[in-house]
Enzyme design. Structure first.
Site, PDB file in Angstrom:
ATOM      1  N   ARG A  50       0.854  -1.193   0.000  1.00  0.00           N
ATOM      2  CA  ARG A  50       0.000   0.000   0.000  1.00  0.00           C
ATOM      3  C   ARG A  50       0.889   1.242   0.000  1.00  0.00           C
ATOM      4  NH1 ARG A  50      -4.414  -1.740   4.677  1.00  0.00           N
ATOM      5  NH2 ARG A  50      -5.271  -3.553   3.589  1.00  0.00           N
ATOM      6  N   ASP A  52       2.325   4.981  -0.298  1.00  0.00           N
ATOM      7  CA  ASP A  52       1.758   6.235   0.170  1.00  0.00           C
ATOM      8  C   ASP A  52       1.589   7.242  -0.958  1.00  0.00           C
ATOM      9  OD1 ASP A  52       1.666   5.362   2.799  1.00  0.00           O
ATOM     10  OD2 ASP A  52       3.639   6.169   3.298  1.00  0.00           O
ATOM     11  N   TYR A 111      12.346  -2.184  -2.399  1.00  0.00           N
ATOM     12  CA  TYR A 111      12.169  -0.757  -2.647  1.00  0.00           C
ATOM     13  C   TYR A 111      13.502  -0.132  -3.051  1.00  0.00           C
ATOM     14  CZ  TYR A 111       7.493  -0.609  -0.519  1.00  0.00           C
ATOM     15  OH  TYR A 111       6.156  -0.800  -0.241  1.00  0.00           O
ATOM     16  N   ARG A 202      11.180   5.789   4.207  1.00  0.00           N
ATOM     17  CA  ARG A 202      11.395   7.233   4.136  1.00  0.00           C
ATOM     18  C   ARG A 202      12.026   7.769   5.415  1.00  0.00           C
ATOM     19  NH1 ARG A 202       5.788   9.598   2.866  1.00  0.00           N
ATOM     20  NH2 ARG A 202       6.938  11.526   3.242  1.00  0.00           N
TER      21      ARG A 202
END
Length: 255
Positions: A50, A52, A111, A202
């Site tokens: 999911r 952002d 990622y 992040r």
């Protein structure tokens, strides 16, 4: 009902994230709208991650159930036709078993975060990288990243809105690739884990940028991790540099 796996890429800027949200555009809504152009009663879809608001993907995976048996290539072509002009593309489709689940069958997520250091504003990569003006020390950032690899309580690097049952996760990879960039340098952080906490990537990259700029030391990263306190985290990096690049399954459905 036949089940299909979809590999999806998207530019996250126009969306409030992957997940469907009332009154806001989402990637999930865009794909589901395209599916319902093919079958009006097509149910909702599930995805591996999911992402952002503002986060991109080159290897998101979702699954859907349809009444009709589609040839995967035809389904891909039809979906891409109905996705226009949204910056979303289905790059592969595969027929899968009925027990395949994009989220729960996944073994790991990958990622990449793109960080560019240069004085002049980026033009072609605007909205696709996080740009800083100061020079960064790659070796210091590598040393800081190495302290986060392994099984830890990542409360410090977890959003206060995170809904995960536990802050304990195993980070299998946190590597830094340094590349030449016109007028500057690009730093690509590559991360791999079974799952991540909300804002974890992040938060960690934002903290490492402080290490690279000299405001933090690698030892400060360890102290922040061990504090298990969100207030101990460095700045959270903006979303535009983050990409979901791949999802691993026991058997690659697109092979």
């Amino acid at each position: 009902m036949p089940r299909y796996a979809l590999k999806i890429e998207y530019h996250g800027a126009p969306f409030a994230g992957w997940q469907r949200q009332s009154g806001q555009p989402s990637v999930q809504q865009a794909v589901e709208t395209a599916l319902r152009r093919l079958e009006a009663e097509a149910p909702g879809i599930g995805a591996a991650g999911r992402t952002d608001s503002g986060v991109h993907a080159t290897g998101q995976v979702a699954h859907c159930d349809l009444e009709r048996a589609w040839q995967p290539f035809r389904l891909m072509e039809a979906l891409n036709h109905h996705l226009k002009p949204a910056p979303v593309a289905v790059v592969a489709v595969a027929a899968v078993a009925g027990d395949f689940h994009a989220r729960f069958s996944a073994l790991e997520r990958r990622y990449t975060f793109r960080l560019v250091s240069r004085r002049a504003p980026v033009t072609h990569d605007a909205g696709l990288v996080w740009q800083v003006r100061q020079e960064l020390d790659a070796e210091r950032m590598r040393a800081g990243a190495a302290r986060l690899v392994g099984r830890h309580d990542f409360t410090t690097f977890r959003s206060t809105l995170c809904q995960a049952n536990s802050p304990v996760k195993t980070l299998d990879q946190f590597d830094l690739e340094v590349l030449p960039y016109p007028g500057g340098t690009e730093y690509r952080f590559h991360l791999r884990a079974r799952s991540f906490l909300h804002n974890q990537v992040r938060s960690m990259v934002g903290t490492l940028e402080r290490v690279g700029a000299g405001g933090w030391t690698p030892q400060d990263v360890t102290q922040a991790l061990e504090a298990r306190d969100r207030a101990a985290c460095g700045p959270v990096s903006p979303p535009q540099g983050l990409y979901l690049t791949g999802v691993e399954y026991p058997r690659d459905p697109f092979a």
